[in-house]
Every structure is written in C-alpha cells, then in structure tokens.
Design an enzyme around this catalytic site. Sequence first.
Site, PDB file in Angstrom:
ATOM      1  CG  HIS A 178       0.601  -2.324-151.603  1.00 53.91           C
ATOM      2  ND1 HIS A 178      -0.546  -2.620-152.309  1.00 53.91           N
ATOM      3  CD2 HIS A 178       1.569  -3.119-152.114  1.00 53.91           C
ATOM      4  CE1 HIS A 178      -0.301  -3.558-153.190  1.00 53.91           C
ATOM      5  NE2 HIS A 178       0.985  -3.874-153.098  1.00 53.91           N
ATOM      6  CG  HIS A 204       1.193  -3.749-159.665  1.00 53.12           C
ATOM      7  ND1 HIS A 204       1.927  -4.326-158.647  1.00 53.12           N
ATOM      8  CD2 HIS A 204       0.250  -4.653-160.011  1.00 53.12           C
ATOM      9  CE1 HIS A 204       1.448  -5.540-158.388  1.00 53.12           C
ATOM     10  NE2 HIS A 204       0.438  -5.755-159.204  1.00 53.12           N
TER      11      HIS A 204
END
Length: 341
Positions: free
Chosen positions: A39, A81
């Site tokens: 991730h 992100h």
Amino acid sequence: MTFKSAVARCFLLALGLQWQKPNRPIDGLPTNRPLIIAHRGSSGLLPEHTVEAYQLAVQQSADVIECDLAVTKDRQLVCLHVPWLNGTTDVASHPEFQDRLKTFSMFGITITDYFAFDFTLQELKTLRKVQQNSFRNQAYNGEFPIATFDEYVAVAKNVTNGRTIGIYPELKVPKFFNSILAAHNTTMEEILLESLQRHGYTEATSPCFVQSFDEDSLRFMSCRTELPLVFLTNDEISDGKMLELSKFCYGLGVKKNLIVEIDPSSMDVAREIDLVARAHSNKLKVHSFTFQNEFQFLAWQYGADPYREYDKFVPLGVDGFFTDYPWTLSNYFKTRCLCDD
C-alpha cells in the site's frame, strides 16, 4: 483485438447483459495464496509514494505495488495519495511556491493547501517527501522526491530475479481532475490508459489492476480496456450492486471492517460478515485495506499481533491484502506454509 473486446464488453453492459470474464490467472502473480499488495509502497517504513518505498516493498516480497495518482499542470501522472501536498511534502518551506496556496472542495470537504495540478512536473520534483504519520519513523523526511507514474512502473518492470511485480494504480477524484482537463480535451482516465498501453499493460491477464472509488470512471474505462478493474468502497454492498459491478469489474477493494467488523468504542471484534463469500458467488475477487502493524489499528483480541489479524481474514477467502508492511505479510505466509508456487 483488445480494444474490440473492450467495446464488446461495453456493448453488453449497455444492454444489461453479463460479460464473460476470462477464467485465467493474472500473468505471473501467485494463485495459491492471497496477494501481498504494498500500500503506497512499503509505507510503514519509508515516506509513501516514493521510488525508494516501492523498491523496498519489492525487496520485502510484495507481489503488487500500489499507487494513487494525481495529474500535474502539464498533464503528467505523479504518485500522490491526495492531490494536495502539505501533509506529505515540504512544499510549505519553499518560498517560491507561496502564491500557489488555494482553496478547493473535494471529498466533501473544503481544503486550503497546495495542489499538484497547479505545479508542473519539474516544479514538483523540487519538493521532498515527509512521513505524514507522527507515530512512524521521521528520519527519512526530506530525503526523497515525489515519484512519477513512469518511475513507479519502472520499479515493477526492472526486477531482475525472475519475479513478476504487479502494479495497482488508483484514479483519485477523477471527476475533479476531469473538470480541469476538459480545457485540454482529455480525461484522467485517458491519460492513464494511454500510459498503461505505452508500458504494455493492455490484456485482461496483464499484471495491472486499475482501481477507483468512482464507479463512473470504471465504467468509462471498461469500454476502453480489458485490464482488471477494481471498485473501491468503504460502504456495505448489496447483492444487487455486486451483480451490477460484476458486469464490468474484476473485483472489489473494501475496507477490512466490511469483512470483520470491529467495535470502534471497545476495539473488540464484533462479528464476521459474509461479504467475501457473496462477492465470490458473483465472480468478484476481494482485496481488503488497510493492514497495519501498529497496535492502534488492531482489535484487542489480536494481542497487538498482526499475524493474528491475518489468521482471522485468510480463512474467510480474501484474495489480496493492502498492507503498509509487506514484509510482515510475506513472513506470515512463510510461517503458515503458504509459500509461492
């Protein structure tokens, strides 16, 4: 041929008919255990979305490296992100960019910050990444630049030990970016798909998953690519919605509380939910997020031991785990004799 297949899938979707998914594994990725999806790279140890974090994830046996995407002022893809910069870079310390501070509404909130789409790629490359989580190591702040999408792909493709490393790009707030890109007669989806095609990711079995919380974005791409598409959600999904999504999606990306519910007040395991079984009955894979080692992310029953959390989820049939600590998950599989083919 690929484009024709995507058009055929889109035509079936328009008619409300089922698309027959290829019954083949993704090229080069494990089939005997869940996928280790790093991730934002090995983001528990290094600042997220940097080449170094992606490289470390590969070294720590990740099967897939995941990235979130933003588009620059000159329409280049970078790994971030969220589209704003203050929390994960040193942009505020650059006096030359102080006039870029702006206010926009997205994700249902109003944000005053520095936004990637107001910077050229060359300008963004002058910034350095920082660890946004105060409970994680701050020693690497200011060391690494923002990764471009091409650099991210290169990490996956430049592995020399014979392993296949998959990629997993996410389109973040594509409607917002598309409102800006309309002046250039393109979309975020088209920019991504053109880049993926250039890098050779075009087939239904290519080691590339494309993900988004935006269902319309996935529908748009389903008419233009055979790549496996993954719908992300933080919300419960009905059987009817699963059936609808199965017509154009490969799988679901769901927060882990939709599989094993944790009472937020007591941090106790409340119940197991049948989401994975229902998704599988609709021929949808399930990738769950986000698995983290820190005690504050673990139910009390796990005894601050991430292995015990995986012991809870793996028997439920989860097909892949988004984790900030890919090394932990790799070591877990070894201790449980879930070795590679």
